[in-house]
Enzyme design. Structure first.
Site, mmCIF file in Angstrom:
data_model
loop_
_atom_site.group_PDB
_atom_site.id
_atom_site.type_symbol
_atom_site.label_atom_id
_atom_site.label_comp_id
_atom_site.label_asym_id
_atom_site.label_seq_id
_atom_site.Cartn_x
_atom_site.Cartn_y
_atom_site.Cartn_z
ATOM 1 N N SER A 191 25.824 39.657 64.732
ATOM 2 C CA SER A 191 24.863 38.721 64.143
ATOM 3 C C SER A 191 24.900 37.395 64.879
ATOM 4 O O SER A 191 25.952 36.968 65.381
ATOM 5 C CB SER A 191 25.249 38.502 62.680
ATOM 6 O OG SER A 191 24.562 37.404 62.150
ATOM 7 N N TYR A 194 31.789 36.811 55.480
ATOM 8 C CA TYR A 194 30.904 37.791 56.125
ATOM 9 C C TYR A 194 30.842 37.562 57.640
ATOM 10 O O TYR A 194 31.068 38.484 58.424
ATOM 11 C CB TYR A 194 29.492 37.724 55.529
ATOM 12 C CG TYR A 194 28.475 38.438 56.393
ATOM 13 C CD1 TYR A 194 28.481 39.828 56.493
ATOM 14 C CD2 TYR A 194 27.543 37.732 57.152
ATOM 15 C CE1 TYR A 194 27.577 40.488 57.317
ATOM 16 C CE2 TYR A 194 26.632 38.384 57.970
ATOM 17 C CZ TYR A 194 26.651 39.758 58.055
ATOM 18 O OH TYR A 194 25.768 40.412 58.876
ATOM 19 N N LYS A 196 32.267 39.732 61.295
ATOM 20 C CA LYS A 196 31.563 40.074 62.542
ATOM 21 C C LYS A 196 32.368 39.603 63.757
ATOM 22 O O LYS A 196 32.510 40.318 64.749
ATOM 23 C CB LYS A 196 30.159 39.447 62.562
ATOM 24 C CG LYS A 196 29.209 40.038 61.531
ATOM 25 C CD LYS A 196 28.934 41.511 61.791
ATOM 26 C CE LYS A 196 28.207 42.186 60.657
ATOM 27 N NZ LYS A 196 28.185 43.639 60.725
HETATM 28 P P1 NAD Z 1 22.009 47.332 54.539
HETATM 29 O O1 NAD Z 1 22.918 46.902 53.449
HETATM 30 O O2 NAD Z 1 20.600 47.653 54.204
HETATM 31 O O3 NAD Z 1 22.637 48.603 55.282
HETATM 32 C C1 NAD Z 1 24.031 48.784 55.416
HETATM 33 C C2 NAD Z 1 24.344 50.200 54.918
HETATM 34 O O4 NAD Z 1 25.746 50.422 55.073
HETATM 35 C C3 NAD Z 1 24.002 50.412 53.455
HETATM 36 O O5 NAD Z 1 23.173 51.552 53.328
HETATM 37 C C4 NAD Z 1 25.357 50.615 52.776
HETATM 38 O O6 NAD Z 1 25.262 51.535 51.703
HETATM 39 C C5 NAD Z 1 26.196 51.137 53.929
HETATM 40 N N1 NAD Z 1 27.628 50.876 53.815
HETATM 41 C C6 NAD Z 1 28.243 49.693 53.549
HETATM 42 N N2 NAD Z 1 29.573 49.860 53.507
HETATM 43 C C7 NAD Z 1 29.818 51.188 53.748
HETATM 44 C C8 NAD Z 1 30.980 51.980 53.815
HETATM 45 N N3 NAD Z 1 32.206 51.467 53.588
HETATM 46 N N4 NAD Z 1 30.858 53.296 54.091
HETATM 47 C C9 NAD Z 1 29.635 53.842 54.281
HETATM 48 N N5 NAD Z 1 28.499 53.144 54.221
HETATM 49 C C10 NAD Z 1 28.585 51.826 53.948
HETATM 50 O O7 NAD Z 1 22.078 46.200 55.679
HETATM 51 P P2 NAD Z 1 21.195 46.007 56.987
HETATM 52 O O8 NAD Z 1 20.383 44.784 56.796
HETATM 53 O O9 NAD Z 1 20.537 47.266 57.379
HETATM 54 O O10 NAD Z 1 22.327 45.642 58.025
HETATM 55 C C11 NAD Z 1 22.881 46.594 58.926
HETATM 56 C C12 NAD Z 1 23.932 45.911 59.785
HETATM 57 O O11 NAD Z 1 23.332 44.818 60.488
HETATM 58 C C13 NAD Z 1 25.093 45.310 58.993
HETATM 59 O O12 NAD Z 1 26.280 45.494 59.742
HETATM 60 C C14 NAD Z 1 24.741 43.847 58.916
HETATM 61 O O13 NAD Z 1 25.890 43.041 58.772
HETATM 62 C C15 NAD Z 1 24.079 43.643 60.268
HETATM 63 N N6 NAD Z 1 23.173 42.473 60.312
HETATM 64 C C16 NAD Z 1 22.134 42.415 59.423
HETATM 65 C C17 NAD Z 1 21.281 41.302 59.439
HETATM 66 C C18 NAD Z 1 20.145 41.183 58.452
HETATM 67 O O14 NAD Z 1 19.612 40.080 58.306
HETATM 68 N N7 NAD Z 1 19.723 42.247 57.790
HETATM 69 C C19 NAD Z 1 21.493 40.262 60.372
HETATM 70 C C20 NAD Z 1 22.542 40.384 61.271
HETATM 71 C C21 NAD Z 1 23.387 41.503 61.232
HETATM 72 N N1 UFG Z 2 15.335 30.360 52.572
HETATM 73 C C1 UFG Z 2 14.634 29.642 51.620
HETATM 74 N N2 UFG Z 2 14.476 30.179 50.373
HETATM 75 C C2 UFG Z 2 14.981 31.405 50.038
HETATM 76 C C3 UFG Z 2 15.684 32.146 51.013
HETATM 77 C C4 UFG Z 2 15.850 31.590 52.268
HETATM 78 O O1 UFG Z 2 14.176 28.529 51.897
HETATM 79 O O2 UFG Z 2 14.821 31.815 48.884
HETATM 80 C C5 UFG Z 2 15.493 29.797 53.915
HETATM 81 C C6 UFG Z 2 16.954 29.599 54.289
HETATM 82 O O3 UFG Z 2 17.410 28.352 53.839
HETATM 83 C C7 UFG Z 2 16.870 29.709 55.812
HETATM 84 C C8 UFG Z 2 15.728 30.697 56.046
HETATM 85 O O4 UFG Z 2 14.977 30.720 54.836
HETATM 86 O O5 UFG Z 2 16.509 28.481 56.357
HETATM 87 C C9 UFG Z 2 16.213 32.113 56.340
HETATM 88 O O6 UFG Z 2 17.129 32.497 55.326
HETATM 89 P P1 UFG Z 2 17.679 33.983 55.170
HETATM 90 O O7 UFG Z 2 18.595 33.993 53.998
HETATM 91 O O8 UFG Z 2 16.534 34.936 55.171
HETATM 92 O O9 UFG Z 2 18.454 34.218 56.517
HETATM 93 P P2 UFG Z 2 19.693 33.443 57.140
HETATM 94 O O10 UFG Z 2 19.242 32.880 58.433
HETATM 95 O O11 UFG Z 2 20.316 32.524 56.193
HETATM 96 O O12 UFG Z 2 20.751 34.632 57.293
HETATM 97 C C10 UFG Z 2 20.447 35.829 57.980
HETATM 98 C C11 UFG Z 2 21.183 37.024 57.370
HETATM 99 C C12 UFG Z 2 22.663 36.894 57.591
HETATM 100 C C13 UFG Z 2 22.975 36.619 59.008
HETATM 101 C C14 UFG Z 2 22.197 35.430 59.486
HETATM 102 C C15 UFG Z 2 22.372 35.160 60.929
HETATM 103 O O13 UFG Z 2 20.921 37.115 56.006
HETATM 104 O O14 UFG Z 2 23.253 38.119 57.239
HETATM 105 O O15 UFG Z 2 20.802 35.659 59.293
HETATM 106 O O16 UFG Z 2 21.808 33.920 61.219
HETATM 107 F F1 UFG Z 2 24.286 36.367 59.160
#
Ligand code: NAD
Ligand code: UFG
Length: 345
Positions: A126, A151, A155
């Site tokens: 991330s 969290y 990473k």
């Molecule tokens: P998500 O929660 O939709 O998907 C993660 C999946 O992993 C889920 O289906 C959950 O059930 C499964 N899981 C969690 N722990 C587990 C375990 N111990 N064993 C088996 N399955 C397990 O999340 P996502 O948004 O698809 O994110 C996927 C990856 O990308 C994650 O590693 C997350 O940290 C990373 N990531 C996501 C974002 C974002 O904004 N969505 C940003 C940066 C990084």
């Molecule tokens: N925001 C609002 N109102 C809301 C939700 C979000 O104003 O109800 C704003 C936040 O303050 C931020 C922007 O929208 O400025 C994006 O917020 P998100 O929560 O959608 O995303 P973040 O950038 O905070 O975090 C995301 C993922 C994390 C990851 C990170 C990496 O959720 O898992 O990006 O930058 F670590």
């Protein structure tokens, strides 16, 4: 047909990636414990691609069960490791669960890869590892900043574990993908982001407000040092993001990786403010969105967006979809999912 193990494959990014992998001709084995997703996603993947991925309901915290997956599927050539807990705020409340889940899972995957001679792994990292970057756009060389929540720390630790693991195991190839802000849904609207409870992230909160599930969106801060005062992020379409995983797998399986451990930023290279996202969404729906400005959210950075040149040139991948098209896909998904939900009632 080459086989890829996708952990977290019923989750948001995982499910979109399974679709792209199957469409590119890979056989997929999904491992997920369904802690943050639903088994029905497997049906939706089948409906989109015409192929049902293998699904193993396994918790990766369980070492033996993880090894058994590799035993049962001896043709696995690469792993994409999505499975993790990912809610920043929750990780502050229950840090040990985050450390245990995210770190034990990676260790068990690496142990299984060693035992079953699987050499390739793509890891979900991330842009949170960059914290508040000193320079924008942020490159892969930018320093790692102290994580502001457990969290983000998981990473950083996972990236370090893989680097340390490669020292005595240089045959292991790692691609660590640092995602910026993934949003949107598959154009079919059959899969998308399905947050459990009140969404923490901006776009699901916007679509749930527009559909009437939430009273109004709170914009966290309009006093940042940005043109309109709201915080800036790099919002990337989830299908574009998923395609980068297919390219990464091809790179590893074809031996085209230049180093054993590679890092790529996955973003669009463009920053958009919260208020710009709201405006773009209003353009998509043709209706005003109810929102109010409130104070900043603790732990938020002011602005972060990717320098994508390395991913573009070296990986040969580029984000293609723009913000409006992506928000339209998120809106279509929200509407489709809620109408199905009504039918089920
Ligand atoms: P998500 O929660 O939709 O998907 C993660 C999946 O992993 C889920 O289906 C959950 O059930 C499964 N899981 C969690 N722990 C587990 C375990 N111990 N064993 C088996 N399955 C397990 O999340 P996502 O948004 O698809 O994110 C996927 C990856 O990308 C994650 O590693 C997350 O940290 C990373 N990531 C996501 C974002 C974002 O904004 N969505 C940003 C940066 C990084
Ligand atoms: N925001 C609002 N109102 C809301 C939700 C979000 O104003 O109800 C704003 C936040 O303050 C931020 C922007 O929208 O400025 C994006 O917020 P998100 O929560 O959608 O995303 P973040 O950038 O905070 O975090 C995301 C993922 C994390 C990851 C990170 C990496 O959720 O898992 O990006 O930058 F670590």
């Amino acid at each position: 047909m080459r086989t890829v193990l996708v952990t977290g494959g019923t989750g948001y990014i995982g499910s979109h990636t399974v679709v792209e992998l199957q469409e590119a001709g890979y056989k997929v084995v999904i491992v997920d414990n369904l802690s943050n997703s639903y088994a029905e996603v497997v049906d939706s993947i089948e409906a989109i691609t015409g192929t049902r991925p293998v699904f193993e309901k396994v918790d990766l915290k369980d070492r033996e069960a993880t090894l058994e997956v590799f035993e049962a599927h001896p043709n696995i050539e690469a792993v994409i490791h999505f499975a993790a807990l990912k809610a920043v705020g929750e990780s502050v409340e229950i840090p040990l669960e985050y450390y245990k889940n995210n770190i034990d899972s990676l260790i068990h995957i690496l142990e299984a890869m060693q035992q079953y001679d699987v050499k390739n792994i793509v890891f979900s990292s991330s842009c949170t590892v960059y914290g508040e970057p000193d320079q924008l756009p942020v490159t892969e060389q930018a320093p790692i900043k102290k994580a502001n929540a457990p969290y983000g720390n998981t990473k950083q630790i996972c990236e370090e574990i893989m680097q340390d693991y490669r020292v005595p195991n240089p045959q292991i190839n790692v691609i660590s993908l640092r995602y910026f802000n993934p949003i949107g849904a598959h154009p079919s609207a059959l899969i998308g982001e399905l947050p459990i409870g009140v969404p923490n992230n901006l776009v699901p909160f916007i679509t749930q407000t527009a559909i009437g599930l939430r009273e109004e969106l709170k914009v966290f801060g309009d006093d940042y040092n940005t043109p309109d005062g709201s915080a800036i992020r790099d919002y990337i379409n989830v299908v574009d993001l998923a395609k980068a995983h297919v390219v990464s797998i091809e790179r590893l399986l074809n031996g085209n990786n230049k180093q054993g451990y590679e890092i790529f930023n996955l973003g669009t290279g463009k920053g958009n403010s919260v208020l710009e996202v709201i405006k773009a969404f209003e353009k998509v729906t043709g209706a005003p969105l109810k929102y109010k400005i409130v104070g900043r959210r603790e732990g938020d950075v002011e602005q972060v967006y990717a320098d994508t040149r390395y991913a573009n040139d070296e990986l040969g991948w580029k984000a293609e979809k723009d913000l409006e098209e992506t928000l339209a896909s998120a809106w279509k998904w929200e509407q489709h999912y809620r109408s199905k939900e009504k039918e089920r009632e």
